[in-house]
Structure formats: structure tokens, C-alpha cells
Write a protein that holds these residues in place. Structure first.
Motif, mmCIF file in Angstrom:
data_model
loop_
_atom_site.group_PDB
_atom_site.id
_atom_site.type_symbol
_atom_site.label_atom_id
_atom_site.label_comp_id
_atom_site.label_asym_id
_atom_site.label_seq_id
_atom_site.Cartn_x
_atom_site.Cartn_y
_atom_site.Cartn_z
ATOM 1 N N ARG B 91 15.649 0.993 -23.035
ATOM 2 C CA ARG B 91 15.107 1.831 -21.963
ATOM 3 C C ARG B 91 15.305 1.238 -20.575
ATOM 4 N NH1 ARG B 91 10.661 4.653 -24.700
ATOM 5 N NH2 ARG B 91 9.991 5.440 -22.692
ATOM 6 N N MET B 92 15.767 -0.022 -20.499
ATOM 7 C CA MET B 92 15.880 -0.663 -19.191
ATOM 8 C C MET B 92 17.185 -1.417 -19.036
ATOM 9 S SD MET B 92 12.137 -2.159 -19.305
ATOM 10 C CE MET B 92 10.753 -1.033 -19.389
ATOM 11 N N GLY B 93 17.627 -1.452 -17.790
ATOM 12 C CA GLY B 93 18.769 -2.304 -17.472
ATOM 13 C C GLY B 93 18.371 -3.217 -16.332
ATOM 14 N N PHE B 94 18.794 -4.486 -16.439
ATOM 15 C CA PHE B 94 18.395 -5.455 -15.407
ATOM 16 C C PHE B 94 19.607 -5.939 -14.629
ATOM 17 C CE2 PHE B 94 15.187 -5.688 -18.697
ATOM 18 C CZ PHE B 94 14.005 -5.703 -17.972
ATOM 19 N N VAL B 95 19.430 -6.066 -13.321
ATOM 20 C CA VAL B 95 20.468 -6.662 -12.469
ATOM 21 C C VAL B 95 19.802 -7.782 -11.682
ATOM 22 C CG1 VAL B 95 22.151 -6.258 -10.645
ATOM 23 C CG2 VAL B 95 21.671 -4.453 -12.311
ATOM 24 N N PHE B 96 20.428 -8.973 -11.757
ATOM 25 C CA PHE B 96 19.789 -10.141 -11.156
ATOM 26 C C PHE B 96 20.534 -10.610 -9.922
ATOM 27 C CE2 PHE B 96 19.560 -10.191 -15.784
ATOM 28 C CZ PHE B 96 18.198 -10.177 -16.000
ATOM 29 N N GLN B 97 19.809 -11.358 -9.099
ATOM 30 C CA GLN B 97 20.431 -11.910 -7.894
ATOM 31 C C GLN B 97 21.596 -12.838 -8.250
ATOM 32 O OE1 GLN B 97 17.696 -13.831 -5.271
ATOM 33 N NE2 GLN B 97 19.288 -14.537 -3.895
ATOM 34 N N ASP B 166 22.826 2.772 -21.924
ATOM 35 C CA ASP B 166 22.501 3.986 -21.197
ATOM 36 C C ASP B 166 20.994 4.144 -20.971
ATOM 37 O OD1 ASP B 166 23.196 6.244 -19.837
ATOM 38 O OD2 ASP B 166 23.232 7.538 -21.609
ATOM 39 N N PRO B 167 20.357 3.130 -20.385
ATOM 40 C CA PRO B 167 18.900 3.210 -20.216
ATOM 41 C C PRO B 167 18.553 4.099 -19.024
ATOM 42 C CG PRO B 167 19.702 1.211 -19.210
ATOM 43 C CD PRO B 167 20.914 1.908 -19.796
ATOM 44 N N PRO B 168 17.401 4.762 -19.082
ATOM 45 C CA PRO B 168 17.030 5.619 -17.956
ATOM 46 C C PRO B 168 16.586 4.834 -16.715
ATOM 47 C CG PRO B 168 15.361 5.716 -19.686
ATOM 48 C CD PRO B 168 16.474 4.877 -20.215
ATOM 49 N N LEU B 169 16.153 3.568 -16.912
ATOM 50 C CA LEU B 169 15.574 2.818 -15.799
ATOM 51 C C LEU B 169 16.394 1.559 -15.504
ATOM 52 C CD1 LEU B 169 13.086 2.517 -13.895
ATOM 53 C CD2 LEU B 169 11.949 1.277 -15.753
ATOM 54 N N ILE B 170 16.777 1.391 -14.221
ATOM 55 C CA ILE B 170 17.513 0.185 -13.806
ATOM 56 C C ILE B 170 16.641 -0.592 -12.823
ATOM 57 C CG2 ILE B 170 19.595 -0.715 -12.669
ATOM 58 C CD1 ILE B 170 20.373 0.766 -15.117
ATOM 59 N N LEU B 171 16.474 -1.897 -13.099
ATOM 60 C CA LEU B 171 15.662 -2.739 -12.228
ATOM 61 C C LEU B 171 16.544 -3.838 -11.653
ATOM 62 C CD1 LEU B 171 12.715 -2.965 -14.767
ATOM 63 C CD2 LEU B 171 12.719 -1.621 -12.656
ATOM 64 N N ALA B 172 16.548 -3.944 -10.334
ATOM 65 C CA ALA B 172 17.424 -4.930 -9.696
ATOM 66 C C ALA B 172 16.630 -5.761 -8.701
ATOM 67 C CB ALA B 172 18.571 -4.212 -8.993
ATOM 68 N N ASP B 173 16.703 -7.095 -8.863
ATOM 69 C CA ASP B 173 15.985 -7.978 -7.949
ATOM 70 C C ASP B 173 16.984 -8.647 -7.014
ATOM 71 O OD1 ASP B 173 14.071 -9.389 -6.666
ATOM 72 O OD2 ASP B 173 13.525 -10.677 -8.357
ATOM 73 N N ALA B 195 21.802 6.467 -9.397
ATOM 74 C CA ALA B 195 20.661 7.369 -9.266
ATOM 75 C C ALA B 195 21.121 8.785 -8.942
ATOM 76 C CB ALA B 195 19.712 6.854 -8.183
ATOM 77 N N LYS B 196 21.962 8.903 -7.938
ATOM 78 C CA LYS B 196 22.307 10.241 -7.437
ATOM 79 C C LYS B 196 23.228 10.995 -8.384
ATOM 80 C CE LYS B 196 20.469 9.490 -3.221
ATOM 81 N NZ LYS B 196 20.694 8.524 -2.128
ATOM 82 N N GLU B 197 24.165 10.272 -9.034
ATOM 83 C CA GLU B 197 25.137 10.994 -9.858
ATOM 84 C C GLU B 197 24.883 10.894 -11.352
ATOM 85 O OE1 GLU B 197 29.132 10.128 -8.718
ATOM 86 O OE2 GLU B 197 28.787 10.779 -6.649
ATOM 87 N N HIS B 198 24.202 9.837 -11.755
ATOM 88 C CA HIS B 198 23.999 9.677 -13.194
ATOM 89 C C HIS B 198 22.541 9.830 -13.605
ATOM 90 C CE1 HIS B 198 28.177 8.396 -13.792
ATOM 91 N NE2 HIS B 198 28.039 7.803 -12.611
ATOM 92 N N GLY B 199 21.707 10.177 -12.624
ATOM 93 C CA GLY B 199 20.316 10.475 -12.942
ATOM 94 C C GLY B 199 19.484 9.293 -13.373
ATOM 95 N N LYS B 200 19.969 8.066 -13.110
ATOM 96 C CA LYS B 200 19.169 6.890 -13.462
ATOM 97 C C LYS B 200 18.055 6.705 -12.434
ATOM 98 C CE LYS B 200 22.181 5.529 -16.587
ATOM 99 N NZ LYS B 200 21.845 5.953 -17.953
ATOM 100 N N THR B 201 16.972 6.163 -12.903
ATOM 101 C CA THR B 201 15.930 5.767 -11.972
ATOM 102 C C THR B 201 16.198 4.315 -11.608
ATOM 103 O OG1 THR B 201 14.443 7.224 -13.165
ATOM 104 C CG2 THR B 201 13.440 5.632 -11.654
ATOM 105 N N VAL B 202 16.359 4.057 -10.324
ATOM 106 C CA VAL B 202 16.731 2.706 -9.910
ATOM 107 C C VAL B 202 15.653 2.134 -8.999
ATOM 108 C CG1 VAL B 202 18.470 1.295 -8.748
ATOM 109 C CG2 VAL B 202 19.173 3.313 -10.052
#
Ligand SMILES: Nc1ncnc2c1ncn2[C@@H]1O[C@H](COP(=O)(O)OP(=O)(O)OP(=O)(O)O)[C@@H](O)[C@H]1O
Ligand SMILES: [Mg+2]
Lengths: 372, 284
Positions: B91-97, B166-173, B195-202
Motif C-alpha cells: 500500500r505504500m512506496g517510500f522515497v528517501f533523501q 503499484d501502491p496508492p500512497l507514496i511517501l517521500a522525505d 499524483a496528477k497522471e497516475h492518481g497516486k497520493t503523494v
């Protein structure tokens, strides 16, 4: 073969030094196990080769003695031969003298175990010869290859064995019982050395039909003053020293080898894991379960163990054959069963050591990955 | 459907206290929030204000001391420890610094393992990893190791990994924190596109005030308090300690004196001010 496998393989493949160290540790442990076991088996084989070569169904010794060549003097009256012959199931009875002899050879004092064998049948003679004849006639002797090598004895030499002149007519193979060697002369020639008339040391018995044990039981109960031993029992008694003296030490060394293997894999896998704790944290954060992470650790130590086992086995075979070529009397014999034992040991090392980094893996906090 | 399950993410009075007793630090205070699917949310705030803490709670990496978190319709604070990895995986994708790619794995393998971990067979996972990396224009670098990649390329691999299942939520720090400004904007726009084209919540934490225009929702976090807009418009302020002119939104900290807000360039100036406020007259 899950996702953990590819991560484990990549880590190993890209960190070869680490893999070499842990596999090397296992290989050393495996070599220690295989070579020690091989040495033990080789020595036991040598010590019993003569007995097996005689091919007797039963060895009859004096009752109430240990029965083996090295610890006892077995004295049986010659008259027992007829009594044994008459026991149901006995086909052939051949007397044998067997005595340790110390004598001067040139300037040195040497010894062998002299077997007095029946000059007609040759039963109880050497397992084989590398030169000359196998069965000694009157005034003749066959010595073992190792004895001949050690003391520079050759065919045609005449040995003065305590006043008895015996000409060397054969150089035997397989008569090296590690601490001493066998030699063979004819029974009548040997008797003066025994210093007693009317007695022999052993009877070698062939049975006809039916299990030898049963015939042996009948001899033991029916003929006073003797005990009949099957070939296995007799071999057992002759190797009791090795078993009791050498085996416990061997097992201690095997346990030490195991511990060393565990320590080496455990330590390398532990440092590898701790160094990678950030990556384990990342994997946890993106959703890998602890189980999958343990799987990665386990597969890494399993691979080290398997590689170490292969390496150790190959090296052991090479070392064993090399040593044997250099020193023929130093026999090692690596058996399939012992290779299996080493495989189990390597697996155990991998299994035990993979538990070493369980705690650091469990303790990695996935929330830490957001912190630089 | 209730409003709760309509929301992609919903925070209900979240508080997070680190430590206990005298050493206790309240990193987030009573934060509430509703994010709808497809929204691009940017969180800003001074250093130490609790941004990472908040993001970790949203990502089920950290349990709040109080309050509830709903992801989709699920109250994730009610889940057991064993259930959380699966939730993060799907359900989640993470992007790190600092990207956090596995050093011994190629770009493609870094993405593939996350797909495989979700029970997909290797060949199918590999195909999907290629496809994702292709979408991020990484086809030419599929078999490169992370240390053979530039920062921007690494971040693209990391974004591909975040999208693996293909998670609905992307979290990026601070996804742009280790990138130069050009590459940083590119990364931000990739997140925006998601967010705008693939409907992910970022939800992205950043220090870069210039990205606020692309966000659907700007959040401001200060001393653990979450609000929907910055205290002031992005205007310049003078640090009363060192005299430097700084952007008030990027201040390391703030104080108030006689009802007047003060902004500080760094922790050092803030500390000096706290020690001896009288020495520093308010800037004109
Ligand atoms: N594990 C922890 N134990 C104790 N205190 C912590 C811990 N993690 C964070 N803190 C404290 O909580 C507060 C918020 O930290 P956090 O990392 O969430 O801030 P941030 O806004 O992400 O800062 P930055 O912009 O510097 O990344 C800080 O005062 C920090 O020192
Ligand atoms: Mg932070």
C-alpha cells in the motif's frame, strides 16, 4: 528459491573476500574432520588387513584371555586340534604360532611379530607379496615391505633371529600393523622361539555351511580351555586399542573443528549483517518480513557452508593422496560415510552460525531509514 | 462509503513523544489531516519540527503515542507488528533523501526484489521492473549498480522501486535533498506526475519553498504542530542575531517577542538568542 536467494547470492558474489574467508573456515574444519577420520580408518584398515586376508571363519584362542595378538599370550594344547575338528560344522583346522620377537639386525635391535604358519597349506601367511614367494618353507622367512624398507632388508638376506638362521624369500604387502610388522616363517622353525612343546597360539578354523557363530559357540562350549571368535570379533579385539585410545581424541578434535567452523562463518556473517544493517532496515521499511531477512542471512551461511564443504573435501583428497605417495606407511582412507559426516557437519556449522546475526536483524528499526 | 474510507490518508489527533520523563521530546502534537486520493501534498517546516516523524507515522514505520492513522479504510494503528510489513509492501512506496538502494544489486534487481517480495514470479517481476525503469527513462542503465549511477538516476531507481507494487500512497522525505537544483526539480515533477497522471497520493517533505506552487496541499509543521498554511507568506526576514536576510519559510526556528515574529537562519543563532535575547535588538 525466493526473493531472499537473489539478494543473498548478490551479496556473496560482490563480496568475495568475505565468502572466501567463511568458506575457507568451513573447508579447514572439513579437512580436519576428513583427514583425521581418514587417518583413523586407514590405520584401522592396516592393522586388520592381515586378519582379513587370512579369511578364517573362526579364530580359536585360549579361553579367558583378551584373544588379540598384542595384549595376550594365547596358549592352547595341540591336542585341542582333534577336539575342534570333531565339532559339528568344522571343516578345517590349522594351527598358528604368533609371537613378538626382538633380535639384533646388524647394529640395531629390531622387532616384528613372527607368525609360524603351516608350511604345507600356507594358511595364515602374508596377505600378498611385492617380491618373492608367499609361503615360507623350512629355514625361510617372509618379511613385510615396511620392515624391509625400514631396515634395508632384501630378498636373499639371511636374518639371525635369536639363533635361528632364516633366509628372506618374500617381501610381503599388507603386513604393517602400524606399531609393528608381521613376519612369517614355517611353524616348525618358529617353535623353538616359543620355547614350549605341545602347544600352539591359535587355531584358524573354516566352517562348512551354517553360520560360523553357531559353530563357534559349539567349539567354545564343547572344547575346554578355548574360545572361538568370528573374524569380526577377532578384528574388534585387535583394534580395541585404537578405538579406545584414538577415537575419543579424534572426536574432541572434530568438535573443535566444528566450533572453529561455526565461529568463522558466524563471525563473517555477523559482521556482514551488521555492516548491512542499514540495507536490512531499508528492506524492512519497504515491507520485507523478518523471516525473509533471516532467509537472506541463512542462505548466505548455507552457501558458505556448501562451498567450504566442497573445497574441504577436494583438498582433503588431494592432501591424502599426496601424503600417501610420500609416506606409504601413512595410510589415510577417506570413506563415503565420512564425507557424508563432513557434509552434515558443514550444514550444522551453517545452521548454527546463521543464528548469530538473528538479534541484530530483529533489532533493526525500519524507521531509521528516514534518518541520514 | 464513509468519508474515512474515501480518504487516501487520514490522521486523527496524532501525537508522538520520544523518550520518557525529563528526556521526553514531543515531536508531533495532536496533528489531524485528511488527504484525498491523487493529491500531491508538500510538508515544510524548520529542522527538527517533526516532519520525518510525521511521515514515518503515515508510513506505518512508527507508532504514534496517541491518535489513529487510516490508510484507505484501514486503521493501521490497530494492526499487529506482523501485519505492518505486508501493508507497507502493497500500500505504500517510500522515497528517501539518500536513495537507500541496495549496493550489491543492479537498478533492475533493486526494483525486482520488491515485486518478488509481493509473491510475483521472477520473470514477471523482472518484466515489470524493466517497464517501470523504462517509464522513468532508465532503460539504458538497467544493469548498473547504484554506485555507477548519478544522484538523479539513483533517485529515479528509488522512485521506480516505490512504485514496484503499484501502491496508492507514496511517501517521500526530502527526495531532492541530495540532488542539485535542476535534478531536484525533475524529481519533484516526477512525484507531481505520479499524483496528477497516475492518481497516486503523494506526500513529500521538502525544504524547497519554490515547489509549493505544484502542490495541491501545503502543510506547515512547526514544533510538532501541523497547520495548513505557513504562518506568513514567503517573505524575507532578518535574523536578529547574525543580521542575515533569510526566507522566513526556511528559517531554522522562530521566536516571538512583543507579539512580533522573529526568524533565525540556523540552530546556532537560535541558541545564542535563547541564551541572551536582550543582546539582540529586533531588526528594523
Ligand atoms: N528516535 C528519536 N528519539 C528521540 N528523539 C527523536 C527521535 N527522532 C527524532 N527525535 C526528535 O524529534 C524531533 C523531530 O524530529 P524529526 O526528525 O521528525 O524532525 P524533522 O522535521 O524531520 O527535521 P529535519 O528537517 O532536520 O529532518 C526532533 O527534536 C528530534 O530530535
Ligand atoms: Mg527529517
Amino acid at each position: 528459491m525466493g526473493v531472499g536467494t537473489s539478494i543473498a547470492w548478490r551479496n556473496l558474489a560482490r563480496e568475495r573476500t568475505r565468502l572466501a574467508i567463511s568458506a575457507g573456515g568451513v573447508a579447514l574444519a572439513v579437512m580436519l574432520i576428513l583427514l583425521l577420520r581418514g587417518l583413523y580408518v586407514g590405520i584401522t584398515d592396516q592393522a586388520t588387513r592381515y586378519i582379513h586376508s587370512v579369511g578364517a571363519d573362526l579364530w580359536v584362542a585360549q579361553d579367558g584371555t583378551p584373544g588379540d595378538f598384542f595384549h595376550s599370550v594365547s596358549i592352547i594344547p595341540e591336542t585341542a586340534e582333534e577336539q575342534i575338528q570333531s565339532v559339528d560344522g568344522v571343516e578345517e583346522v590349522v594351527p598358528l604360532l604368533s609371537l613378538p620377537v626382538v633380535f639384533r639386525l646388524g647394529s640395531q635391535e629390531v622387532d616384528f611379530r613372527l607368525m609360524g604358519v603351516d608350511p604345507v597349506s600356507g594358511v595364515g601367511g602374508p596377505p600378498g607379496v611385492s617380491a618373492g614367494r608367499r609361503t615360507p618353507g623350512p629355514g625361510e622367512i617372509v618379511v613385510d615391505r615396511v620392515f624391509a624398507d625400514n631396515h634395508g632388508v632384501d630378498l636373499g638376506d639371511v636374518l639371525d633371529v635369536r639363533g635361528l638362521s632364516l633366509r628372506v624369500v618374500g617381501i610381503a604387502r599388507g603386513g604393517n600393523a602400524v606399531i609393528s610388522q608381521f613376519a612369517w616363517a614355517s611353524l616348525p622353525d618358529t617353535r623353538p622361539l616359543l620355547g614350549a612343546e605341545g602347544v600352539v597360539n591359535y587355531f584358524v578354523v573354516q566352517t562348512g555351511g551354517g553360520p560360523p557363530e553357531e559353530v563357534g559357540d559349539r567349539i567354545t562350549t564343547g572344547v575346554p580351555g578355548v574360545q572361538a571368535l568370528t573374524e569380526d570379533e577377532f578384528t574388534d579385539r585387535n583394534t580395541a586399542d585404537l578405538r579406545e585410545g584414538f577415537l575419543p581424541i579424534l572426536w574432541v578434535l572434530v568438535v573443535i573443528a566444528l566450533a572453529i567452523g561455526v565461529a568463522v562463518i558466524g563471525l563473517t556473517i555477523y559482521t556482514a549483517t551488521v555492516e548491512k544493517s542499514r540495507e536490512y532496515g531499508v528492506l524492512k521499511a519497504v515491507g520485507f518480513s523478518n523471516r525473509t531477512l533471516y532467509g537472506i542471512v541463512f542462505q548466505q551461511s548455507l552457501t558458505s557452508g556448501a562451498l567450504g564443504f566442497l573445497l574441504g573435501t577436494v583438498l582433503s583428497l588431494v592432501v591424502a593422496s599426496g601424503v600417501e605417495r610420500l609416506i606409504p606407511s601413512f595410510a589415510t582412507s577417506i570413506r563415503a560415510g565420512d564425507v557424508g559426516l563432513a557434509a552434515v557437519a558443514a550444514l550444522a556449522m551453517a545452521l548454527v552460525s546463521s543464528f548469530v546475526p538473528v538479534r541484530p536483524v530483529a533489532r533493526v528499526d525500519p524507521a531509521q531509514v528516514f534518518r541520514a | 462509503m464513509s468519508a474515512r474510507s474515501d480518504a487516501a490518508l487520514r490522521l486523527g489527533s496524532i501525537t508522538k513523544v520520544y523518550g520518557e520523563g525529563e528526556a521526553a521530546v514531543t515531536a508531533v502534537r495532536d496533528a489531524s489531516l485528511v488527504v484525498t486520493p491523487g493529491q500531491f501534498v508538500i510538508v515544510m517546516g524548520p529542522s527538527g519540527s517533526g516532519k520525518t516523524t510525521l511521515l514515518s507515522i503515515c508510513g506505518a514505520l512508527l507508532r504514534p503515542t496517541a491518535g489513529q492513522v487510516w490508510v484507505g479504510g484501514t486503521d493501521i494503528t490497530a494492526l499487529t507488528e506482523r501485519e505492518l510489513p505486508g501493508l507497507r509492501l502493497r500500500r505504500m512506496g517510500f522515497v528517501f533523501q539518500n536513495f537507500n538502494l541496495l549496493a550489491n544489486l543492479t537498478a533492475r534487481e533493486n526494483v525486482r526484489i520488491v515485486i518478488e517480495a509481493n509473491g510475483v514470479r521472477r520473470s514477471a517481476a523482472d518484466a515489470r521492473a524493466r517497464e517501470l525503469l523504462g517509464q522513468l527513462r532508465m532503460t539504458h542503465r538497467l544493469d548498473a549498480l547504484p554506485d555507477q549511477l548519478s544522484g538523479g538516476e539513483r533517485q529515479r531507481v528509488a522512485i521506480a522501486r516505490a512504485l514496484a507494487n503499484d501502491p496508492p500512497l507514496i511517501l517521500a522525505d526530502e527526495p531532492t535533498g541530495n540532488l542539485d537544483s535542476k535534478t531536484g526539480y525533475q524529481a519533484m515533477h516526477m512525484l507531481e506526475l505520479l499524483a496528477k497522471e497516475h492518481g497516486k497520493t503523494v506526500i513529500a517533505v521538502t525544504h524547497d519553498h519554490r515547489v509549493q506552487d505544484v502542490a495541491d496541499l501545503m502543510l506547515w509543521l512547526e514544533d510538532g504542530v501541523l497547520s495548513e498554511r505557513p504562518p506568513e507568506e514567503a517573505e524575507l526576514a532578518r535574523d536578529p542575531v547574525c543580521g542575515m536576510v533569510i526566507n522566513a519559510l526556511r528559517a531554522a526556528g522562530r521566536r516571538e517577542r512583543d507579539g512580533e515574529p522573529l526568524s533565525f537562519c540556523s540552530e546556532i543563532c537560535l541558541e545564542r538568542f535563547d541564551r541572551e535575547a536582550a543582546r539582540y535588538p529586533s531588526p528594523e
